[in-house]
Design a protein around this motif. Structure first.
Motif, PDB file in Angstrom:
ATOM      1  N   ARG A 142       0.825  -1.214   0.000  1.00 19.11           N
ATOM      2  CA  ARG A 142       0.000   0.000   0.000  1.00 19.11           C
ATOM      3  C   ARG A 142       0.857   1.262   0.000  1.00 19.11           C
ATOM      4  O   ARG A 142       0.587   2.198  -0.762  1.00 19.11           O
ATOM      5  N   TYR A 143       1.890   1.301   0.829  1.00 11.51           N
ATOM      6  CA  TYR A 143       2.747   2.491   0.914  1.00 11.51           C
ATOM      7  C   TYR A 143       3.954   2.299   0.009  1.00 11.51           C
ATOM      8  O   TYR A 143       4.755   1.392   0.211  1.00 11.51           O
ATOM      9  N   GLN A 144       4.067   3.172  -0.992  1.00  6.02           N
ATOM     10  CA  GLN A 144       5.100   3.038  -2.012  1.00  6.02           C
ATOM     11  C   GLN A 144       5.955   4.297  -2.060  1.00  6.02           C
ATOM     12  O   GLN A 144       5.417   5.407  -2.109  1.00  6.02           O
ATOM     13  N   VAL A 145       7.271   4.106  -2.053  1.00  7.15           N
ATOM     14  CA  VAL A 145       8.140   5.278  -2.190  1.00  7.15           C
ATOM     15  C   VAL A 145       7.971   5.842  -3.593  1.00  7.15           C
ATOM     16  O   VAL A 145       7.551   5.146  -4.529  1.00  7.15           O
ATOM     17  N   MET A 146       8.299   7.113  -3.745  1.00 10.56           N
ATOM     18  CA  MET A 146       8.012   7.801  -4.998  1.00 10.56           C
ATOM     19  C   MET A 146       8.674   7.133  -6.199  1.00 10.56           C
ATOM     20  O   MET A 146       8.100   7.094  -7.297  1.00 10.56           O
ATOM     21  N   SER A 147       9.864   6.579  -6.018  1.00 12.35           N
ATOM     22  CA  SER A 147      10.564   5.969  -7.150  1.00 12.35           C
ATOM     23  C   SER A 147       9.864   4.709  -7.651  1.00 12.35           C
ATOM     24  O   SER A 147      10.164   4.242  -8.760  1.00 12.35           O
ATOM     25  N   GLN A 148       8.934   4.177  -6.879  1.00 14.00           N
ATOM     26  CA  GLN A 148       8.155   3.023  -7.331  1.00 14.00           C
ATOM     27  C   GLN A 148       6.964   3.430  -8.203  1.00 14.00           C
ATOM     28  O   GLN A 148       6.386   2.581  -8.885  1.00 14.00           O
ATOM     29  N   ARG A 149       6.624   4.692  -8.182  1.00 16.63           N
ATOM     30  CA  ARG A 149       5.413   5.145  -8.840  1.00 16.63           C
ATOM     31  C   ARG A 149       5.680   5.598 -10.276  1.00 16.63           C
ATOM     32  O   ARG A 149       6.745   6.117 -10.588  1.00 16.63           O
ATOM     33  N   GLU A 150       4.673   5.431 -11.136  1.00 15.78           N
ATOM     34  CA  GLU A 150       4.747   5.865 -12.526  1.00 15.78           C
ATOM     35  C   GLU A 150       3.879   7.098 -12.736  1.00 15.78           C
ATOM     36  O   GLU A 150       2.855   7.272 -12.077  1.00 15.78           O
ATOM     37  N   ASP A 151       4.297   7.924 -13.672  1.00 17.71           N
ATOM     38  CA  ASP A 151       3.528   9.124 -14.013  1.00 17.71           C
ATOM     39  C   ASP A 151       2.543   8.778 -15.125  1.00 17.71           C
ATOM     40  O   ASP A 151       2.711   9.152 -16.290  1.00 17.71           O
ATOM     41  N   ARG A 152       1.508   8.079 -14.748  1.00 20.20           N
ATOM     42  CA  ARG A 152       0.457   7.682 -15.684  1.00 20.20           C
ATOM     43  C   ARG A 152      -0.837   7.510 -14.912  1.00 20.20           C
ATOM     44  O   ARG A 152      -0.845   7.469 -13.687  1.00 20.20           O
ATOM     45  N   SER A 153      -1.932   7.392 -15.663  1.00 19.35           N
ATOM     46  CA  SER A 153      -3.243   7.211 -15.053  1.00 19.35           C
ATOM     47  C   SER A 153      -4.041   6.176 -15.831  1.00 19.35           C
ATOM     48  O   SER A 153      -3.858   6.030 -17.052  1.00 19.35           O
ATOM     49  N   ALA A 154      -4.928   5.507 -15.127  1.00 25.26           N
ATOM     50  CA  ALA A 154      -5.851   4.590 -15.790  1.00 25.26           C
ATOM     51  C   ALA A 154      -6.861   5.347 -16.635  1.00 25.26           C
ATOM     52  O   ALA A 154      -7.527   4.754 -17.484  1.00 25.26           O
ATOM     53  N   TYR A 155      -6.969   6.663 -16.423  1.00 26.03           N
ATOM     54  CA  TYR A 155      -7.975   7.457 -17.112  1.00 26.03           C
ATOM     55  C   TYR A 155      -7.377   8.179 -18.308  1.00 26.03           C
ATOM     56  O   TYR A 155      -6.305   8.789 -18.218  1.00 26.03           O
TER      57      TYR A 155
END
Length: 267
Positions: free
Chosen positions: A30-43
């Motif tokens: 559930r808690y993810q550091v920023m480097s794990q995240r992608e700059d995209r959306s399902a929408y």
């Protein structure tokens, strides 16, 4: 009289719904550091157009809240899950979101305080002043003067959890650096409008009724700048913060105008 099979199944359905929510809240990643995240959306952009069409139309108790239905529901969930004792909202505007936050928190906990600041309090609607509770304090001031308006000793002393809602998009880095000095484990930051496919022009005309883009290129308002700033700052601060994917991804990956911007202080 016996219940029909569908009605008889309702208690099990409610139980399954509760179990599903519990699984989502306890998801190991559930808690993810920023480097794990992608700059995209399902929408898609087309979906965002439709969401923003309603965003500037819907009212709450007569006031514009200026949140699309996904973000409004996610805000409800954030307030009910975190149950902040202190909310600091930067960017009051007409006060519609302040009123909504006040109403939701009044059902979530007995004692809380909301401090809402704007550089121009003349925009606040009289109906908001009439309808908010005594737990709300309106402050006139600028985010460029954040150290004076919210001194560190004051922020240290307020009850926790603390929820910071950054929605004025001015001096964002200075605000984050100031609050970093006093935030504690379990406090939250939401930097709003980091979505780079939000519209540049919000005051829409009749062309929106035909589901056309607000501007020919569907340019972002502040999204690119905010998203890049949030990514850079919280990547550098990964020892202290993580993105709460429960709120970011509640209706799909980054199903929000606040991409990767529901941030929890982890230590």
């Amino acid at each position: 009289r016996e219940l029909d099979p569908v009605s008889a199944s309702y208690p099990n359905i409610l139980k399954e719904i509760d179990e599903h929510r519990s699984r989502m809240l306890s998801f190991p990643n559930r808690y993810q550091v920023m480097s794990q995240r992608e700059d995209r959306s399902a929408y898609s952009i087309e979906m965002m157009k439709l969401l923003y069409r309603g965003k500037y139309t819907v009212r709450y108790r007569g006031s514009a809240v200026l949140k699309n239905p996904i973000d409004q529901t996610t805000l409800f969930e954030l307030l009910q899950v975190v149950k902040p004792a202190t909310v600091i909202e930067l960017g009051t505007f007409n006060g519609g979101s302040t009123l909504l936050i006040d109403d939701v928190l009044s059902k979530a906990r007995d004692e809380y305080s909301i401090y809402s600041m704007d550089i121009n309090n003349s925009m606040r609607e009289k109906s908001v002043d009439k309808n908010v509770s005594k737990n709300v304090s309106f402050i006139q001031g600028s985010s460029y003067d954040i150290e004076t308006k919210f001194p560190l000793d004051f922020l240290e002393a307020v009850p926790r959890p603390l929820l910071l809602l950054e929605d004025c998009h001015r001096n964002v880095l200075g605000v984050l650096e100031h609050f970093h000095k006093v935030l504690k484990q379990g406090d939250y930051i939401v930097v709003e409008d980091t979505c780079p496919i939000a519209p540049k022009y919000t005051w829409v005309g009749e062309e929106f009724d035909n589901y056309k883009a607000i501007s020919p290129t569907w340019e972002p308002l502040d999204g690119d700048e905010n998203l890049n700033l949030v990514r850079k700052y919280f990547t550098e601060q990964e020892a202290f913060y993580a993105v709460d994917s429960y709120f970011c991804d509640l209706f799909g990956y980054n199903s929000t105008a606040h991409w990767n911007a529901f941030i929890r202080r982890m230590k």
